[in-house]
Design an enzyme around this catalytic site. Structure first.
Site: not given
Ligand code: NAD
Length: 517
Positions: A258, A292
């Site tokens: 997501e 999001c």
């Molecule tokens: P992010 O991708 O930076 O991090 C999300 C999670 O992934 C965190 O727990 C982080 O520690 C982990 N992570 C980061 N790099 C990783 C890796 N290489 N391997 C494994 N895990 C890793 O996202 P963010 O900045 O924390 O969140 C914001 C983003 O999330 C926005 O783009 C938003 O649109 C999206 N989002 C989407 C939804 C949806 O339902 N589509 C819901 C909420 C947020």
């Protein structure tokens, strides 16, 4: 927009003792969690090492062996009791969400509502979705065929910081209901919320060890989770989703992502403008735009441009910003310095390229270190970051369009395809079907589709793979296994009849069977 006073003191916040629930040996150092309202320390937690992640999977795997044999009614009872506990502790949970994220209480409440309603839905409908199914067999009456849903094993659930209470639990519960164990890695800025839901789930009767929470950044322990999981449920940015999907592909395990969005909202010529302006306000600035499915682009038909712009800007001007635990704030803080910098950068880039700022546009350090005003831009052009990139903050661009077709064309001119909204009295349905987005809301910003739990939710294009909610949001945590028992006549077998006779019989057989498939 005005600032309200600093609100109520913390109620009985339960963070002391949550460190005992982290899957850790204590050797990986400490994570410090900041309160975005004022930048001070909320608390510290021991981090999990790669070895701790491995141990967490081992424990979850052992617990899953028992859980998979646990009757469905026992599993649903855990969900129901958990829902009761969330409602019992709702005030304290709202405080915790707000203190960990800096969001307004209204936005925090959406997390509580989401957990209670989704979990209740899951407890009532989940067993039927997961139930064994009979299918018509290869030979009618003679082949008895059943489809059985087998849990994947141990699912890795990786969640972001923007909905820190609801996402860890609402993504884990369908996996648990289906008979899996879970290792959850919440964002390292917001682990207390994930640990508090684990605490409540244990009180509700979830077997110890079945759900493990590991604490640390994606860089430190993300790969350790992916390398041991049987399936990955990821919520976060498109960039990270692509990296994780690649790792999952190498291991040939399933992945549900997501991801990000740049969500459009269309105001058609026949829209109820007052309602559209009120709905757009919520769609743009809920959780300070760190959602999001929040709206970042509004396309307004020229026939209602002046009216909508005035109604929308009036409402933006009245928004209350505040750091505190009261209900009076419409919008709270951004979560961190890096979020503040990202949002500031989008607005500065647009300003440098000639944008018109209709409202807001500045940080508000007088309210708290990471506050940013609700911001409305117009004259946004394709060279500006705010045109195409996800801002993930309280910044929306207004575009005047000459026709519904032009609005649809511009709305679809994006790599993303998460959520969309259309405001119209008569044409919403027609226009909705032309939009390239996984969810489309008519006369609502996002809550109508998100809250329709029986229907799937997720992104098209670069906004995701797979779906949450609906039957798909549960069945993805299982493998389909088909078991067919053959009676009386065997379907294959060289020794029964000579090949030529067999071919004649089969040929006659398929001519009849094709009418009964
Ligand atoms: P992010 O991708 O930076 O991090 C999300 C999670 O992934 C965190 O727990 C982080 O520690 C982990 N992570 C980061 N790099 C990783 C890796 N290489 N391997 C494994 N895990 C890793 O996202 P963010 O900045 O924390 O969140 C914001 C983003 O999330 C926005 O783009 C938003 O649109 C999206 N989002 C989407 C939804 C949806 O339902 N589509 C819901 C909420 C947020």
């Amino acid at each position: 927009m005005t600032a309200t006073t600093q609100a109520s003191a913390q109620s009985d916040l339960v963070i002391a003792g949550l460190d005992r629930l982290v899957a850790t040996s204590g050797s990986a150092g400490v994570s410090t969690i900041i309160k975005p309202f004022d930048g001070t320390v909320l608390g510290e937690l021991p981090k999990s090492s790669v070895a701790d992640v491995e141990a967490a999977f081992t424990r979850a795997r052992a617990a899953q062996q028992h859980w998979v044999r646990t009757p469905m009614r026992t599993r649903t009872r855990v969900l129901t009791q958990f829902t009761d506990l969330v409602l019992k502790h709702d005030s304290e949970l709202l405080d915790l969400i707000q203190l960990e994220t800096g969001k307004s209480r209204h936005s925090a409440f959406e997390e509580i509502a989401d957990i209670v309603l989704w979990t209740s839905h899951l407890a009532q409908r989940g067993p039927a979705v997961l139930a064994e199914r009979r299918h018509r067999g290869a030979l009618p009456l003679l082949t008895q065929t059943r489809e059985v849903r087998v849990p994947k094993g141990v699912v890795g659930v990786i969640t972001p910081w923007n909905y820190p209470l609801t996402l860890p639990v609402t993504d884990s519960l369908p996996a648990l209901l289906a008979g899996n164990g879970v290792v959850c890695k919440p964002d390292s800025q917001t682990p207390f919320c994930a640990l508090r839901v684990l605490d409540l789930l244990l009180q509700a009767g979830l077997p110890r060890d079945l759900l493990q929470v590991v604490v640390g950044s994606g860089r430190e322990i993300g790969s350790a989770v992916i390398n041991r999981a049987d399936y990955i449920m990821f919520t976060g940015s498109t960039a990270t989703g692509r990296t994780i999907a690649t790792q999952c592909a190498q291991r040939l395990i399933g992945f549900s992502g997501e991801l990000g969005g740049k969500n459009p909202l269309l105001v058609l010529a026949d829209a109820d403008i007052e309602r559209a302006a009120a709905g757009a306000l919520h769609a743009c600035f809920s959780n300070s735009g760190q959602l999001c499915i929040a709206t970042e682009r509004i396309y307004v038909h020229q026939a209602v441009w002046d009216e909508f712009k005035a109604a929308f800007l009036d409402r933006v001007a009245e928004m209350q910003l505040a750091a505190g635990l009261g209900w009076d704030a419409d919008m709270g803080s951004l979560i961190s310095q890096s979020q503040l910098e990202a949002v500031t950068e989008h607005v500065a880039d647009a300003r440098a390229k000639g944008v018109t700022v209709l409202a807001g546009g500045r940080p508000r350090p007088d309210l708290g270190p990471y506050f940013f005003e609700p911001t409305v831009l117009t004259d946004v052009t394709p060279g500006m970051k705010a045109y195409r990139e996800e801002t993930f903050g309280p910044v929306v661009s207004l575009y005047r369009v000459a026709s519904d077709d032009k609005a649809v064309e511009l709305a679809n001119d994006t790599d993303y395809g998460l959520n969309a909204a259309v405001w119209s009295r008569r044409n919403g349905e027609r226009v909705a079907r032309q939009l390239q987005a996984g969810t489309v809301n008519i006369n609502e910003g996002y809550a109508a589709t998100w809250g329709s739990f029986r229907a799937p939710m997720g992104g098209m294009k670069q906004s995701g793979l797979g779906r949450r909610h609906g039957a798909e949001g549960v069945l993805k945590y299982t493998e389909a296994q088909t078991i067919a028992r053959q009676r009386v006549v065997r379907i294959g077998g060289f020794e029964q009849v000579a090949n030529r006779r067999w071919a004649t019989l089969m040929s006659a057989g398929i001519r009849v069977l094709r009418h009964f498939m």
